[in-house]
Scaffold this active site. Sequence first.
Site, PDB file in Angstrom:
ATOM      1  N   HIS A  81       0.838  -1.203   0.000  1.00  0.00           N
ATOM      2  CA  HIS A  81       0.000   0.000   0.000  1.00  0.00           C
ATOM      3  C   HIS A  81       0.870   1.249   0.000  1.00  0.00           C
ATOM      4  O   HIS A  81       1.850   1.327   0.728  1.00  0.00           O
ATOM      5  CB  HIS A  81      -0.889  -0.003   1.252  1.00  0.00           C
ATOM      6  CG  HIS A  81      -1.970   1.029   1.209  1.00  0.00           C
ATOM      7  ND1 HIS A  81      -3.193   0.808   0.620  1.00  0.00           N
ATOM      8  CD2 HIS A  81      -1.995   2.300   1.658  1.00  0.00           C
ATOM      9  CE1 HIS A  81      -3.932   1.895   0.717  1.00  0.00           C
ATOM     10  NE2 HIS A  81      -3.232   2.832   1.344  1.00  0.00           N
ATOM     11  N   ASP A 160     -14.231   2.876   8.301  1.00  0.00           N
ATOM     12  CA  ASP A 160     -13.262   3.772   7.656  1.00  0.00           C
ATOM     13  C   ASP A 160     -13.917   4.609   6.569  1.00  0.00           C
ATOM     14  O   ASP A 160     -13.594   5.775   6.391  1.00  0.00           O
ATOM     15  CB  ASP A 160     -12.092   2.987   7.060  1.00  0.00           C
ATOM     16  CG  ASP A 160     -11.125   3.917   6.344  1.00  0.00           C
ATOM     17  OD1 ASP A 160     -10.567   4.793   7.023  1.00  0.00           O
ATOM     18  OD2 ASP A 160     -10.968   3.805   5.111  1.00  0.00           O
ATOM     19  N   ARG A 167     -13.610  13.064   7.593  1.00  0.00           N
ATOM     20  CA  ARG A 167     -12.297  13.722   7.724  1.00  0.00           C
ATOM     21  C   ARG A 167     -12.033  14.655   6.561  1.00  0.00           C
ATOM     22  O   ARG A 167     -11.472  15.735   6.723  1.00  0.00           O
ATOM     23  CB  ARG A 167     -11.194  12.655   7.809  1.00  0.00           C
ATOM     24  CG  ARG A 167     -11.160  11.953   9.148  1.00  0.00           C
ATOM     25  CD  ARG A 167     -10.294  10.707   9.079  1.00  0.00           C
ATOM     26  NE  ARG A 167      -8.933  11.028   8.719  1.00  0.00           N
ATOM     27  CZ  ARG A 167      -8.105  10.212   8.068  1.00  0.00           C
ATOM     28  NH1 ARG A 167      -8.503   8.997   7.715  1.00  0.00           N
ATOM     29  NH2 ARG A 167      -6.890  10.584   7.786  1.00  0.00           N
ATOM     30  N   SER A 182      -6.687   4.159   9.457  1.00  0.00           N
ATOM     31  CA  SER A 182      -7.467   4.049   8.223  1.00  0.00           C
ATOM     32  C   SER A 182      -6.817   3.039   7.281  1.00  0.00           C
ATOM     33  O   SER A 182      -7.466   2.108   6.785  1.00  0.00           O
ATOM     34  CB  SER A 182      -7.552   5.440   7.569  1.00  0.00           C
ATOM     35  OG  SER A 182      -8.011   5.356   6.249  1.00  0.00           O
ATOM     36  N   LYS A 186      -7.934  -1.476   6.798  1.00  0.00           N
ATOM     37  CA  LYS A 186      -8.299  -2.094   5.524  1.00  0.00           C
ATOM     38  C   LYS A 186      -7.344  -3.233   5.167  1.00  0.00           C
ATOM     39  O   LYS A 186      -7.761  -4.263   4.643  1.00  0.00           O
ATOM     40  CB  LYS A 186      -8.302  -1.028   4.415  1.00  0.00           C
ATOM     41  CG  LYS A 186      -9.478  -0.061   4.587  1.00  0.00           C
ATOM     42  CD  LYS A 186      -9.455   1.084   3.592  1.00  0.00           C
ATOM     43  CE  LYS A 186      -8.424   2.120   3.936  1.00  0.00           C
ATOM     44  NZ  LYS A 186      -8.601   3.407   3.225  1.00  0.00           N
TER      45      LYS A 186
HETATM   46  N1  URA Z   1      -5.123   6.552   2.627  1.00  0.00           N
HETATM   47  C1  URA Z   1      -6.090   5.987   3.403  1.00  0.00           C
HETATM   48  O1  URA Z   1      -6.609   4.925   3.068  1.00  0.00           O
HETATM   49  N2  URA Z   1      -6.463   6.607   4.535  1.00  0.00           N
HETATM   50  C2  URA Z   1      -5.909   7.777   4.932  1.00  0.00           C
HETATM   51  O2  URA Z   1      -6.284   8.283   5.969  1.00  0.00           O
HETATM   52  C3  URA Z   1      -4.923   8.366   4.124  1.00  0.00           C
HETATM   53  C4  URA Z   1      -4.540   7.712   2.970  1.00  0.00           C
END
Ligand code: URA
Length: 441
Positions: A81, A160, A167, A182, A186
Amino acid sequence: MEFVDLITRKKLGQPLTDEEITLFAQAAADPTSADYQLSALLMAIRLNGMDARETAALTVAMAHTGHVLEPDVGGIPVDKHSTGGVGDTTTLVLVPLAAACGAKVVKMSGRGLGHTGGTIDKMEAIPGMRVELPEEEFLSIVRAVGCCVVSQSDQLAPADKRLYALRDVTSTVDSIPLIASSIMSKKIAAGAKGIVLDVKTGTGAIMHTLEECMQLAKMMVDIGDRAGRTVTALVTGMQEPLGSHVGNALEVKEAIDVLAGRTKGPLLEVSLLLGEQMLLAGRLAETREQARLKLTDALDTGKGLAKLAEMIQAQHGDPGVCQDVTLLPQAAVQLPVTADQTAYLHAMDAQAIGRAAQLLGAGRLTKEDVIDPAVGLVMHVRIGDKAQKGDAIATIHANDHDKARAAADMVRGALTWGNDPAPPARLLYARIQKDYTEVFS
Ligand code: URA
Ligand code: CA
């Protein structure tokens, strides 16, 4: 326990208990809970922070608001990621390369966010490609092919989704514990055992300073460890677009050029650095050197490109793009941007370059916008390069003349030139694992 008590405690700078944090995550996943209370708590967290225990508890609680997969894919499931960048196409390069070396890559990706591009939008530039697949089909492709890239299912970490949307409109994106929870909620929900993180630093990244990026990387490694996952984070440079191509079909083309051996440079180098960690996490190599040899062999023999074609076919796309990139969507207008002086390129505002591509239609300005896969831009200079007056420094790919001219102005405005030579931008800043930090200078 009332939600308002959580807000009060965090307002006063007190830590929340695990039980309170679970209540927060469950409220976030409950459509009947009040946006204003969630938002107030988000701001209190943004201002007063959360410690490592609180952040890990929030991550696990968010992951458990939806499905938590335990995928059986015939090997150690690995994932990668990036915190987000411009011209950052490493996924399309390294996922097939790693799979060609035997890795089992369960990749759930996002769409573009603000000035940063998203892998899912890029994949959709490939004719016929399907990125929303049922869980079972996703896993069976990983078993058969070794990799599959799909968009995040609504069943994964629904807390999220709600918090991210809040946010975005309450100025609480730039919080290290909120970003870390966050992303990691995931990754944990999708079931990866080995997780490789690319934390971007520089003008095109969401967190700009190296110090904040190091903190974010350490926090995500710590969360993964507490959740029983192996995490490696690399902090890499985002002072300029990583590849030279910015825009969806353009970035797919560049990834194919890299896998075909036609393009070298920073995009390939960062893909290999991340790929090494993926092979180590999947126990397909014992040392970085061994991992790199496998990856470069997959590159040189064309196995990586063949794997990309196989994955595209499994996801209902046209694998012919791997042999003939002109099958990808192409823009009607190609406008060169020329240098108006002879000078060295000293700096780039990578965020402004991303915004130029977004303005052309490569990204969304509102949630409802439909992106144009063909548009974007190609940079012909990198930091440290010398351009002669009149040289083409970029090419704008557009479907609208006015937008092409506006994007050209933005690209010109994003570049800082000087008379003296300048060093190229740094690529690798740090490598972080549990109990281990290596900082490069
Ligand atoms: N990517 C995400 O999935 N969440 C964040 O808060 C910032 C970048
Ligand atoms: Ca357009």
